[in-house]
Design a protein around this motif. Structure first.
Motif, PDB file in Angstrom:
ATOM      1  N   ASP A  90     -13.847 -28.448  -7.997  1.00 37.34           N
ATOM      2  CA  ASP A  90     -15.007 -29.101  -8.614  1.00 37.34           C
ATOM      3  C   ASP A  90     -15.274 -30.874  -8.363  1.00 37.34           C
ATOM      4  OD1 ASP A  90     -16.308 -26.781  -8.889  1.00 37.34           O
ATOM      5  OD2 ASP A  90     -15.721 -26.543 -11.040  1.00 37.34           O
ATOM      6  N   THR A  91     -14.303 -30.860  -7.428  1.00 32.94           N
ATOM      7  CA  THR A  91     -13.872 -32.720  -7.403  1.00 32.94           C
ATOM      8  C   THR A  91     -15.478 -33.436  -6.814  1.00 32.94           C
ATOM      9  OG1 THR A  91     -12.188 -32.509  -7.238  1.00 32.94           O
ATOM     10  CG2 THR A  91     -12.859 -34.485  -6.453  1.00 32.94           C
ATOM     11  N   ALA A  92     -15.834 -32.740  -5.634  1.00 31.94           N
ATOM     12  CA  ALA A  92     -17.380 -33.420  -5.276  1.00 31.94           C
ATOM     13  C   ALA A  92     -18.388 -32.996  -6.204  1.00 31.94           C
ATOM     14  CB  ALA A  92     -17.459 -32.758  -4.024  1.00 31.94           C
ATOM     15  N   ALA A  93     -18.545 -31.837  -6.961  1.00 28.74           N
ATOM     16  CA  ALA A  93     -19.730 -31.779  -7.749  1.00 28.74           C
ATOM     17  C   ALA A  93     -19.595 -32.627  -8.900  1.00 28.74           C
ATOM     18  CB  ALA A  93     -19.549 -30.301  -8.356  1.00 28.74           C
ATOM     19  N   LEU A  94     -18.290 -32.867  -9.490  1.00 27.01           N
ATOM     20  CA  LEU A  94     -18.334 -33.824 -10.700  1.00 27.01           C
ATOM     21  C   LEU A  94     -18.791 -35.175 -10.271  1.00 27.01           C
ATOM     22  CD1 LEU A  94     -14.869 -32.444 -12.159  1.00 27.01           C
ATOM     23  CD2 LEU A  94     -17.193 -32.315 -13.129  1.00 27.01           C
ATOM     24  N   ILE A  95     -17.973 -35.823  -8.978  1.00 31.88           N
ATOM     25  CA  ILE A  95     -18.728 -36.917  -8.615  1.00 31.88           C
ATOM     26  C   ILE A  95     -20.053 -37.193  -8.178  1.00 31.88           C
ATOM     27  CG2 ILE A  95     -18.304 -38.759  -6.849  1.00 31.88           C
ATOM     28  CD1 ILE A  95     -15.322 -37.648  -6.494  1.00 31.88           C
ATOM     29  N   ALA A  96     -20.551 -36.012  -7.775  1.00 34.65           N
ATOM     30  CA  ALA A  96     -21.834 -36.089  -7.206  1.00 34.65           C
ATOM     31  C   ALA A  96     -23.050 -36.153  -8.566  1.00 34.65           C
ATOM     32  CB  ALA A  96     -22.502 -34.915  -6.253  1.00 34.65           C
ATOM     33  N   ALA A  97     -22.324 -35.513  -9.622  1.00 32.18           N
ATOM     34  CA  ALA A  97     -23.128 -35.619 -10.981  1.00 32.18           C
ATOM     35  C   ALA A  97     -23.232 -36.994 -11.223  1.00 32.18           C
ATOM     36  CB  ALA A  97     -22.606 -34.588 -11.721  1.00 32.18           C
ATOM     37  N   GLN A  98     -22.522 -37.898 -10.965  1.00 34.11           N
ATOM     38  CA  GLN A  98     -22.398 -39.259 -11.674  1.00 34.11           C
ATOM     39  C   GLN A  98     -23.013 -40.266 -10.307  1.00 34.11           C
ATOM     40  OE1 GLN A  98     -21.864 -40.160 -14.536  1.00 34.11           O
ATOM     41  NE2 GLN A  98     -21.375 -37.855 -15.019  1.00 34.11           N
ATOM     42  N   GLY A  99     -24.185 -39.607  -9.756  1.00 30.82           N
ATOM     43  CA  GLY A  99     -24.763 -40.417  -8.505  1.00 30.82           C
ATOM     44  C   GLY A  99     -25.048 -41.932  -8.895  1.00 30.82           C
ATOM     45  N   ASP A 100     -25.488 -42.058 -10.210  1.00 33.28           N
ATOM     46  CA  ASP A 100     -25.775 -43.423 -10.576  1.00 33.28           C
ATOM     47  C   ASP A 100     -24.875 -44.388 -10.706  1.00 33.28           C
ATOM     48  OD1 ASP A 100     -24.919 -41.894 -12.586  1.00 33.28           O
ATOM     49  OD2 ASP A 100     -26.402 -43.030 -14.325  1.00 33.28           O
ATOM     50  N   LEU A 101     -23.474 -43.810 -10.851  1.00 35.08           N
ATOM     51  CA  LEU A 101     -22.438 -44.594 -10.934  1.00 35.08           C
ATOM     52  C   LEU A 101     -21.540 -44.723  -9.794  1.00 35.08           C
ATOM     53  CD1 LEU A 101     -20.326 -45.803 -13.140  1.00 35.08           C
ATOM     54  CD2 LEU A 101     -19.129 -43.537 -13.304  1.00 35.08           C
ATOM     55  N   VAL A 102     -21.333 -43.598  -9.078  1.00 29.86           N
ATOM     56  CA  VAL A 102     -20.600 -43.371  -7.969  1.00 29.86           C
ATOM     57  C   VAL A 102     -21.367 -43.001  -6.748  1.00 29.86           C
ATOM     58  CG1 VAL A 102     -18.434 -42.709  -6.757  1.00 29.86           C
ATOM     59  CG2 VAL A 102     -18.637 -42.823  -9.319  1.00 29.86           C
ATOM     60  N   THR A 103     -21.103 -43.436  -5.365  1.00 32.43           N
ATOM     61  CA  THR A 103     -21.759 -43.176  -4.190  1.00 32.43           C
ATOM     62  C   THR A 103     -20.847 -42.232  -3.692  1.00 32.43           C
ATOM     63  OG1 THR A 103     -23.325 -45.037  -3.741  1.00 32.43           O
ATOM     64  CG2 THR A 103     -22.878 -43.770  -1.831  1.00 32.43           C
ATOM     65  N   LEU A 104     -21.012 -41.057  -3.530  1.00 29.21           N
ATOM     66  CA  LEU A 104     -20.286 -40.034  -2.839  1.00 29.21           C
ATOM     67  C   LEU A 104     -20.488 -39.781  -1.378  1.00 29.21           C
ATOM     68  CD1 LEU A 104     -17.978 -37.648  -3.113  1.00 29.21           C
ATOM     69  CD2 LEU A 104     -19.983 -36.228  -3.580  1.00 29.21           C
ATOM     70  N   VAL A 105     -19.344 -39.877  -0.633  1.00 34.10           N
ATOM     71  CA  VAL A 105     -19.465 -39.611   0.775  1.00 34.10           C
ATOM     72  C   VAL A 105     -18.374 -38.368   1.022  1.00 34.10           C
ATOM     73  CG1 VAL A 105     -18.720 -40.385   3.089  1.00 34.10           C
ATOM     74  CG2 VAL A 105     -19.579 -41.846   1.303  1.00 34.10           C
ATOM     75  N   GLN A 106     -18.950 -37.454   1.544  1.00 36.01           N
ATOM     76  CA  GLN A 106     -18.112 -36.303   1.818  1.00 36.01           C
ATOM     77  C   GLN A 106     -17.738 -36.092   3.396  1.00 36.01           C
ATOM     78  OE1 GLN A 106     -21.042 -33.389  -0.556  1.00 36.01           O
ATOM     79  NE2 GLN A 106     -18.789 -32.580  -0.771  1.00 36.01           N
ATOM     80  N   GLY A 107     -16.544 -35.559   3.595  1.00 32.48           N
ATOM     81  CA  GLY A 107     -15.968 -35.478   4.871  1.00 32.48           C
ATOM     82  C   GLY A 107     -16.331 -34.143   5.390  1.00 32.48           C
ATOM     83  N   PRO A 108     -15.963 -33.763   6.798  1.00 33.80           N
ATOM     84  CA  PRO A 108     -16.290 -32.628   7.168  1.00 33.80           C
ATOM     85  C   PRO A 108     -15.244 -31.504   6.955  1.00 33.80           C
ATOM     86  CG  PRO A 108     -15.191 -33.944   8.823  1.00 33.80           C
ATOM     87  CD  PRO A 108     -15.561 -34.868   7.604  1.00 33.80           C
ATOM     88  N   GLY A 109     -14.088 -31.826   6.212  1.00 30.60           N
ATOM     89  CA  GLY A 109     -12.970 -30.954   5.967  1.00 30.60           C
ATOM     90  C   GLY A 109     -12.011 -31.714   5.673  1.00 30.60           C
ATOM     91  N   ARG A 110     -10.557 -31.324   6.072  1.00 28.51           N
ATOM     92  CA  ARG A 110      -9.365 -32.265   5.827  1.00 28.51           C
ATOM     93  C   ARG A 110      -9.243 -33.293   6.864  1.00 28.51           C
ATOM     94  NH1 ARG A 110      -5.873 -30.750   2.047  1.00 28.51           N
ATOM     95  NH2 ARG A 110      -5.880 -33.109   1.863  1.00 28.51           N
ATOM     96  N   SER A 111      -9.643 -34.573   6.645  1.00 26.85           N
ATOM     97  CA  SER A 111      -9.548 -35.448   7.596  1.00 26.85           C
ATOM     98  C   SER A 111      -8.385 -36.534   7.122  1.00 26.85           C
ATOM     99  CB  SER A 111     -10.759 -36.245   7.906  1.00 26.85           C
ATOM    100  OG  SER A 111     -11.599 -36.618   6.761  1.00 26.85           O
TER     101      SER A 111
END
Length: 377
Positions: A90-111
């Motif tokens: 749930d790492t990405a979901a936890l960060i995305a839930a704080q969108g006013d605090l952190v801008t999340l950039v997601q990769g296509p997979g393991r890069s």
């Protein structure tokens, strides 16, 4: 006959000296060098962007996000960017839930982290880029103290001080803590005398204009921080910029981590070699003393042990066999123990073995671009 004995004795002494060089002789030499003071300037602190990459850090993320929220309250203009490297939790979901605090950039997979940091650096707006890890917490005053060092126009990069938590959890953790305290003191001395020779990913920063271009396969912490020195600016360390991280407690986790870091570090060394050759003599000396000599510490230990055994066989064969037997017993005890001096010595030997394996791995043309968080933190 005496000539062979003298040669073996010399090999043992040189091997011991090489192992001790980064931790004893090199620090003594640094203390004899003159201080190179910074030149304080005036004006407002520069703006900053804080960057970190994460992979499967759901356990650490609530504490990390709370720490970032505290920093944001103290620095409302601080831009915070995070890259998720294809987490399966749930790492990405936890960060995305704080969108006013952190801008999340997601990769296509393991890069890999290097790829992720480059993606974040492109989006960063701050004059200074602050790099940290997903499991690292910064003290409240860290940002203020870090940005203050940029008042000196010759300072191109600033490292912080990493304080480890959980030192008493195991012999592995205790050895890791001791090693890092020595490392921190070396960086303090290097900073006092000019430049620190490379940063780790827990907490460091550079002026955004100095951010280099590099392949995804290198160790980005080393590559980015060394770009400051290559640009003719100073890379310094701030004792009052404090980051905190939990130690790895399991030997298996620590062994794999050291193999991975050493492999990428040696691969990065090859990538940076043309620029390393153009550094000043003192910086080349620092780099060789703190990095190259240490990378081959396991080889020096092995050479010294083999020479000592050969010498003992020539002097007293029975004593040599008793020594080998005792060493094997202590090794077995150390591997079975979770604490105590014998276990600590075994952990030091394991660390040297892991580093040497990583270097040889890179020499064979292999490296590591992705990482997995240690489960024993």
């Amino acid at each position: 006959m005496r000539g062979i004995d003298l040669f073996l004795t010399l090999v043992v002494m040189l091997s011991l000296g090489a192992v001790l060089w980064p931790f004893l002789f090199y620090p003594l030499i640094l203390r004899m060098l003159t201080t190179r003071p910074e030149q304080p300037g005036q004006g407002q602190p520069p703006s900053a962007s804080l960057l970190f990459c994460a992979y499967n850090e759901a356990v650490a993320m609530p504490e990390k996000l709370a720490n970032l929220a505290m920093l944001k309250r103290r620095h409302p203009q601080l831009q915070i960017l995070a890259f998720d490297d294809g987490s399966s939790d749930d790492t990405a979901a936890l960060i995305a839930a704080q969108g006013d605090l952190v801008t999340l950039v997601q990769g296509p997979g393991r890069s890999g982290k290097a790829h992720g940091m480059k993606r974040l650096a492109v989006r960063a707006r701050g004059d200074v880029l602050i790099f940290t890890d997903a499991n690292v917490l910064l003290d409240a005053e860290a940002i203020d103290n870090l940005l203050a060092r940029y008042a000196d126009p010759q300072v191109g990069g600033v490292l912080g001080s990493l304080h480890y938590l959980g030192e008493g959890k195991s012999a592995t953790a205790s050895v890791g803590s001791l090693y890092w305290r020595i490392e921190e003191r070396l960086k303090d001395e290097e900073s006092r005398t000019g430049n620190v020779l490379g940063a780790d990913g827990s907490i460091f920063s550079i002026r955004r204009a100095l951010y280099p271009d590099f392949p995804d396969s290198v160790l980005d912490d080393l590559t980015v921080s060394m770009a400051v020195i290559f640009a003719g600016k100073r890379l310094v360390k701030a004792k009052d910029v404090i980051a905190r991280e939990r130690l790895v407690a399991a030997r298996g986790d620590e062994y794999r981590r050291k193999v991975r870091i050493a492999a990428r570090a040696w691969h990065t060394h090859g990538h940076l070699r043309p620029q390393l050759r153009r550094m000043s003599a003192i910086d080349r000396f620092k780099y060789a003393s703190r990095k190259i000599v240490r990378w081959f510490g396991g080889l020096f230990i092995l050479t010294g042990v083999m020479a000592a055994f050969a010498l003992a066989l020539r002097i007293a064969p029975l004593l040599a066999m008793v020594g080998v037997t005792l060493a094997l017993i202590l090794l077995a005890l150390g591997l079975r123990s979770k604490g105590g001096p014998v276990a600590a010595v075994v952990d030091i030997l394991i660390a040297y073995a892991a580093t040497l394996q990583g270097v040889f791995k890179a020499m064979s043309g292999r490296t590591v671009t992705v990482w997995n968080p240690a489960k024993s933190r």
